[in-house]
Structure formats: C-alpha cells, structure tokens
Design an enzyme around this catalytic site. Sequence first.
Site, PDB file in Angstrom:
ATOM      1  N   ASP A   1      -2.900   3.622  -0.344  1.00  0.00           N
ATOM      2  CA  ASP A   1      -2.402   3.904  -1.531  1.00  0.00           C
ATOM      3  C   ASP A   1      -3.063   3.833  -2.997  1.00  0.00           C
ATOM      4  O   ASP A   1      -2.660   3.622  -3.816  1.00  0.00           O
ATOM      5  CB  ASP A   1      -1.150   2.787  -2.396  1.00  0.00           C
ATOM      6  CG  ASP A   1      -0.031   3.030  -0.916  1.00  0.00           C
ATOM      7  OD1 ASP A   1       0.076   3.996  -0.742  1.00  0.00           O
ATOM      8  OD2 ASP A   1       0.476   1.896  -0.602  1.00  0.00           O
TER       9      ASP A   1
ATOM     10  N   ASP B   1       5.381   7.417   2.693  1.00  0.00           N
ATOM     11  CA  ASP B   1       4.821   7.009   1.387  1.00  0.00           C
ATOM     12  C   ASP B   1       3.678   8.026   1.306  1.00  0.00           C
ATOM     13  O   ASP B   1       3.414   8.334  -0.248  1.00  0.00           O
ATOM     14  CB  ASP B   1       4.849   5.902   0.905  1.00  0.00           C
ATOM     15  CG  ASP B   1       6.141   4.991   1.371  1.00  0.00           C
ATOM     16  OD1 ASP B   1       6.162   5.256   2.937  1.00  0.00           O
ATOM     17  OD2 ASP B   1       5.870   3.711   1.588  1.00  0.00           O
TER      18      ASP B   1
END
Length: 382
Positions: free
Chosen positions: A104, A164
Amino acid sequence: MECYNEWVDDVLDKVREKMGWVSEKNKNKIPYQTDKDGNYDDRSDSSKQWRIDDGLNWWTNGFWAGILWLLYQDTGEERYMEIARISEERMEQCFQDYYGLHHDVGFMFVPTAVADWKLTGNQNSRKIALHAASLLAGRFNPVGKFIRAWNDLENDTRGWVIIDCMINLSLLYWASEETKDPRFRHVAMMHADTVRKNFVRPDGSVRHIVEFNPETGEKIRDFGGQGYTEGSSWTRGQGWALYGFMISYLHSGKQEYLDTAKKVADYCVKNLSEDGIIPIDFRQPKEPAYEDSCGACVIAGGLLELAKCVLPEEKKKYEEAAAKIIRAISEKRADFGRTCDAIVQNCSGAYHSAEHHTTMNYADYYFIEALYKIKGIGKLLW
Ligand code: GLY
C-alpha cells in the site's frame, strides 16, 4: 459534464466551506476516522500504542494530504499545500520503521509525495516517491508474476495478492515515466496481467484475495476477504478493479486493460440500485442493509475515468451511473455540518467487521475527487 453543473457546483461550495475549517482544525493530525463526537483521530500520534502497520504506517495516511492537494488545485490556496506537507514530512519516518510498509505504499505516497512533485516540483517529494516505488517493485514475485500484498501478521501471506493493489500500480507507472527506466512499468503490467486472468470473473465481478504458491506461482485458492464470502462481489473491490484497470490503461495504452475496466464497470452499472446507494457486497443478503459509501465513491471515480475513453453512447451510460452514485451520496449520505469532521457517512471496512457505517478519510477523498472530475477541475494524481 455540463448537465450536472448546477447540483455539483452547489455541493462543491459546501465541500470548500467544510474543508476550510476541517483542514484548519486538524492540520497537525493525519486523520482517518471520526470518533463518536465527530472529531478526527490522529494516526501520527506517537503517544498511542499502534500495531506495526496502523499508526504512521497506516495505509490510508496519504488520503488526508490527497484531499488537501485536490483543494489546492481547485482554490490555489497555499495553506492547503502547507498542511498537506505536514503529513508528507511525517510519513518520511515510515521508511525508517520499514516493517510496517507493504504494497500500500502506492496509496500512501501517490497522494502525498507524487502529488507534491507533480504540482510543485518539490525535489524531496520526488526522492520519497522513488524510494516508495522501489519498495513496491521489490515485492514482486517473478515466478508468480504478482506483487505480494500484506506482510505476515496473523497469516502466512507470502503468496497473497489483493485486488486493491491495482491502485498501487500508479506509483510504478509514475516511477518509470519519471526515470525513463521501464522496469517499474514492466512489474506493474505483469501484475495487472496476473490480476486480469485470476481475479476478474466472466460476468465482471471480482475476487478480493487470491493466494498463489510463492515458490511455483501456482494458484491455490481465493478468499472472500472484506466481502460477504467466497464467490461474492465486494463493492469496494469492484471499484479498486475498475479504477485500477483504468490507471493501467491510461499509463500503458494496453487495450485489454480498458476492456477489463469496461467489463467490471458494466457489472457495477447492472447491479446499481434505483436509489444509487451501494451495499458492502453486491451479493450480500438483503438484511442487514449494510452500505459502503466509500466503495460507492471509488466506483464513481473509475466510471468517470472510463467515460473519457469510450464512444459517446457508452460515455453517457458511465457518466450517468457515476452521477447517480455521487448525487446519492451528496443528498443522502453527506454531512456538511459542523458536528462531524468527515463528510461522507455510512462507510464500512468489511462485511464481517464488528462496526459498520462509520466515516473514512478515503471516502471523503474519492467523493471530492469525483466531484472535481465531473467539473473537469485539476489533474489526475494517479
Ligand atoms: N485497501 C483496503 C480497503 O479497501 O479496505
């Protein structure tokens, strides 16, 4: 999108008014969620006991600066830049901590360092963003051709890939464009190809988590993840896929990515309810009527990017669907008052979380970003 001018102008005025005082009130924080009194928390508060990846390394920490850079692009007010930089500078410490960082870093450093570099030419931001891109590329498994998702905490996640991450690829495309070194783009495209083959079902619904054997690259199984169950369709994951494949298409020009984005978008449009409110999972039971306004805003953002790349008759379909979603949030799920620091309400982290219908900083980010996309204000940070 001229036909939406009136109501979007009205909502944007409210956003500007609200973010004026919210940014001032919270300028020394990196907010994520509001508490029961409507006040933002602070993920950079070092006096608190955080887990390795939920304090300063928390994956949403870039969105606060992202919101401020959106406002900066719109208003030109320098104070938004100054507040955005407070969090960007704090987040440099993440590289020292290292262990809390994972895939991320794209979510963390695109709306902070990449945005700062793109909008102001800040040299230090360029360095931070290239450092983050190198960490992300270093998570690539060359046998399985995927970027590993999280670090091991409760599970052995060496072969875990999550939908994601399609958004994190933006950092890699940027690094190649910036350095003229194609390695980062190759990694991003190989990952995107793996996801296209293994996550997107023929009907356009997507899996959240797929596990591969990290030694052989062989696919092992998939998990329902933050959605309802295996075989279901987590709405925010649909949004990550749609918006993520658009990012890959915009940076690579590869037709398959546009086709995949369309397939996912058509599935979302088909499942969009009359009232424009989005559930946590398109395949969840009718009751309880859990919602995820955050997933809604991510889907809208992806639809608006897609609309720019298709023929006029399709464009209308995607623009109308995006406008329906954003209008529903504006009219039914937005708080423009003074008693809550966040705007977007009824966000849900995961179907099986203990808590539902909270606020989240990235819902506000994607909501505001979508409004600006409709108006054509600012450049794409991703
Ligand atoms: N990237 C995690 C989430 O969407 O909740």
